[in-house]
Scaffold this active site. Structure first.
Site, mmCIF file in Angstrom:
data_model
loop_
_atom_site.group_PDB
_atom_site.id
_atom_site.type_symbol
_atom_site.label_atom_id
_atom_site.label_comp_id
_atom_site.label_asym_id
_atom_site.label_seq_id
_atom_site.Cartn_x
_atom_site.Cartn_y
_atom_site.Cartn_z
ATOM 1 N N GLU A 1 0.849 -10.350 -1.902
ATOM 2 C CA GLU A 1 0.328 -11.706 -2.044
ATOM 3 C C GLU A 1 0.647 -12.575 -0.833
ATOM 4 O OE1 GLU A 1 -0.083 -10.315 -6.200
ATOM 5 O OE2 GLU A 1 1.335 -9.985 -4.569
ATOM 6 N N GLY B 1 -2.012 3.000 -6.206
ATOM 7 C CA GLY B 1 -2.465 3.051 -4.825
ATOM 8 C C GLY B 1 -1.618 2.302 -3.839
#
Length: 397
Positions: free
Chosen positions: A364, A126
């Site tokens: 992140e 995804g």
């Protein structure tokens, strides 16, 4: 988070602009060339992202000229919107460029109909790996994107990193680019060696490729397509491998993606409720391969940080020795109703140290610093310096 809160506290106490605390040696070094070796990488753009992000929030950095657009940060607890206390906060963000020690591999194959396929074992769950790697392959081969495709998610394909830990885009693109470039060079070599080719005898370095057609850079009319070369020689397809080895982590450069996070919060002083109204992030991830997928990753990371700041927690039941929330149905995470306006600014940096395309990860780094920016904004709204996460109603009453 504690480091960012301490820097915010120090900035407030001294009146020195926060950006000077976030750029190592900013008061002593004026240019990258004067920085120590391990800080000289083009990755180091902390002050750039800080200034860009602050301006997108409508603020201006401390110490900037009064004529510069925007306003300075208000004193804690002094700004209101009706009964809501309004605050702004910022924090720095940084995430290292990690890479596996083993070589990264990909396979490139071109068919006589002029289409190409790139293969590597990495899955796409995804994040847009297949889309972005198709773009990388098309660029290296000189083909339109619609004539390329990427195949992955199969362990029988060439070994490569997964798109996790912000390493996927850099590691995978390096191998795909190398494989596609090797195939392009191989086909150009075949053309200049083919006596029947219009490019016979040409210098391979003088040949460029556009829309699948090899041609001389200074004489674009002289050339032929990949398909014409293969069909003339009765070759249905041709392929090659590409391998790239990441730079060792012990090199002389500090390789990181840098960013700056900004948040605007509203706090109800009577109910102790905190609402994030706006988040702004400015990030320098090297070369941006696909702005849409990169922004999507960063928006998700920033909302991840919102959950860390205000919602996500689990506690041990000392009597039973079990976690209080044992499933996601009871664990609080941000939903659409919690999501504020999220604004992401991408600042491209030319950095060939990390890999051939200068690509560093996003994902992140969108989470790093987001909670600290919200905590600093809560302090600016209320005057309360909270050093635990998540910030709960009890902390604000």
């Amino acid at each position: 988070m504690i480091s960012d809160q301490a820097q915010s506290h120090l900035s407030q106490a001294t009146g020195v602009g926060l950006e000077f605390f976030r750029c190592p040696g900013a008061s002593r070094f004026s240019t990258d060339r004067e920085l120590p070796d391990r800080s000289r990488s083009p990755s180091n753009r902390t002050r750039t992202v800080t200034g860009t992000g602050s301006r997108r929030t409508g603020l201006r950095p401390a110490g900037s000229p009064a004529s510069e657009p925007g306003r300075l940060l208000s004193e804690p607890g002094t700004r209101r919107d009706g009964h809501w206390l309004i605050g702004h906060g910022m924090a720095s963000a940084g995430y290292p460029v990690y890479g596996p020690n083993n070589p990264q591999r990909a396979r490139a194959r071109l068919y006589a109909d002029g289409t190409a396929v790139l293969q590597a074992a990495t899955p796409d769950f995804g994040t847009g790996v297949a889309t972005v790697m198709t773009q990388v392959a098309a660029d290296a081969l000189g083909l339109p994107v619609e004539r390329c495709r990427f195949e992955g998610g199969d362990t029988t394909l060439p070994t490569i990193a997964a798109a996790v830990g912000s390493s996927g885009s850099g590691m995978i693109s390096a191998a795909v680019h190398t494989a596609a470039k090797n195939l392009r060079d191989q086909l150009i070599g075949q053309a200049v060696a083919d006596a029947q080719s219009p490019l016979h005898g040409a210098d391979p370095g003088a040949v460029t490729v556009q829309d699948g057609r090899m041609m001389l850079r200074d004489r674009p009319g002289t050339g032929e397509t990949y398909g014409e070369l293969l069909n003339r020689n009765f070759v249905p397809d041709t392929e090659t491998m590409g391998a790239w080895s990441p730079a060792p982590q012990t090199n002389n450069y500090g390789m990181m993606t840098f960013g700056a996070q900004f948040a605007e919060v509203a706090v109800d002083p009577e109910l102790g409720v905190a609402r994030v109204r706006r988040m702004v992030g400015a990030f320098a991830p090297g070369r941006v391969l696909n702005a849409k997928t990169a922004r999507s990753q960063l928006v998700g990371g920033m909302l991840w940080g919102l959950g860390q700041a205000l919602l996500e927690a689990n506690y041990m039941d000392p009597g039973r020795g079990r976690w209080a929330a044992s499933n996601l149905g009871e664990y609080l995470v941000p939903v659409n109703a919690d999501a504020p306006d999220v604004d992401v600014e991408l600042i491209e940096v030319d950095d060939k140290i990390v890999n051939p395309l200068g690509v560093k990860g996003v994902g992140e780094v969108g989470q790093v610093g987001a909670a600290a920016a919200i905590a600093n904004a809560v302090h600016n709204a209320t005057g309360r310096r909270i050093r635990k996460l998540p910030i709960t109603i009890e902390d604000l009453l």
